[in-house]
Design a protein around this motif. Structure first.
Motif: not given
Length: 232
Positions: A122-135
């Motif tokens: 899972s990479t930036l180019c194929n759509g790895c997850m992004w999270f907002v810490p502590k949200s």
């Protein structure tokens, strides 16, 4: 070896050997179809456990995830539902920023643990997850549908608030129902496949079922036609 078990299930689905049409949906239906040769931008299959022969005894992934959830959040944690998600190659369809709890009915006990397991790198180019810490500490933001006729929800958030979490195959992230997350589209030549297992307290699972909320166990149309949380 464990990853290969679930990749084989994916391949049977993609090849049409296993018919999952009752539980299959386009999680990228909020925008126009990117590839004419694919039925979806983002393939989502709810309750793939229904297609695993000998479940749950023959599904070590679920056993491990539930065990982790119990350690983190308590012995009353059990699997609530699971899903498969695939971002097909060159579909470049982002999953909008959202909090999973926006799709769920209000619950007295907000404990939840969703495990996102990468079956491909899972990479930036194929759509790895992004999270907002502590949200995960809240609040639940206002959600709306980018396309009013579709199921997909989103809220106002941006990459400036979050950070990416690339993963190797077999690695996983854990997130709460209030955790803000999203992923970019897949611009690569390969699939970006993931297996998700969500856990919550047994009492809350029983409550969900008592009000007819089963995360699409009887079919995806039950989710699409369910008015729960329309005001969020």
């Amino acid at each position: 070896e464990l990853v290969e078990i679930y990749k084989k299930l994916y391949q049977k689905i993609l090849d049409g050997v296993v018919d999952t049409s009752l539980h299959r949906h386009d999680l990228g239906s909020h925008i126009d179809r990117k590839r004419a040769d694919q039925a979806e931008n983002i393939m989502q299959i709810m309750w793939p456990t229904r297609y695993i022969k000998g479940f749950p005894e023959h599904s070590p992934l679920h056993e491990r995830i539930v065990r982790v959830a119990k350690v983190i959040l308590g012995d009353d944690m059990e699997m609530d539902f699971d899903m498969l998600i695939n971002k097909f190659s060159h579909t470049d369809t982002p999953t909008p920023w959202h909090q999973d709890a926006s799709y769920w009915p209000p619950l007295d006990d907000q404990r939840s643990c969703s495990s996102w397991v990468a079956l491909d790198e899972s990479t930036l180019c194929n759509g790895c997850m992004w999270f907002v810490p502590k949200s995960h500490k809240g609040p639940l933001r206002h959600h709306y549908k980018p396309n009013p006729t579709e199921h997909v929800r989103q809220c106002d958030c941006s990459e400036d608030e979050g950070r990416p979490y690339p993963l190797k195959p077999g690695s996983a992230t854990l997130h709460h129902g209030y955790t803000l997350h999203y992923s970019r589209g897949n611009t690569t030549d390969g699939n970006r496949r993931a297996y998700i297992v969500a856990c919550r307290p047994t009492d809350m699972i029983n409550y969900e079922r008592s009000i007819g909320f089963d995360h699409g166990y009887e079919g995806i149309k039950r989710i699409l036609n369910n008015p729960v949380n329309e005001s969020k």
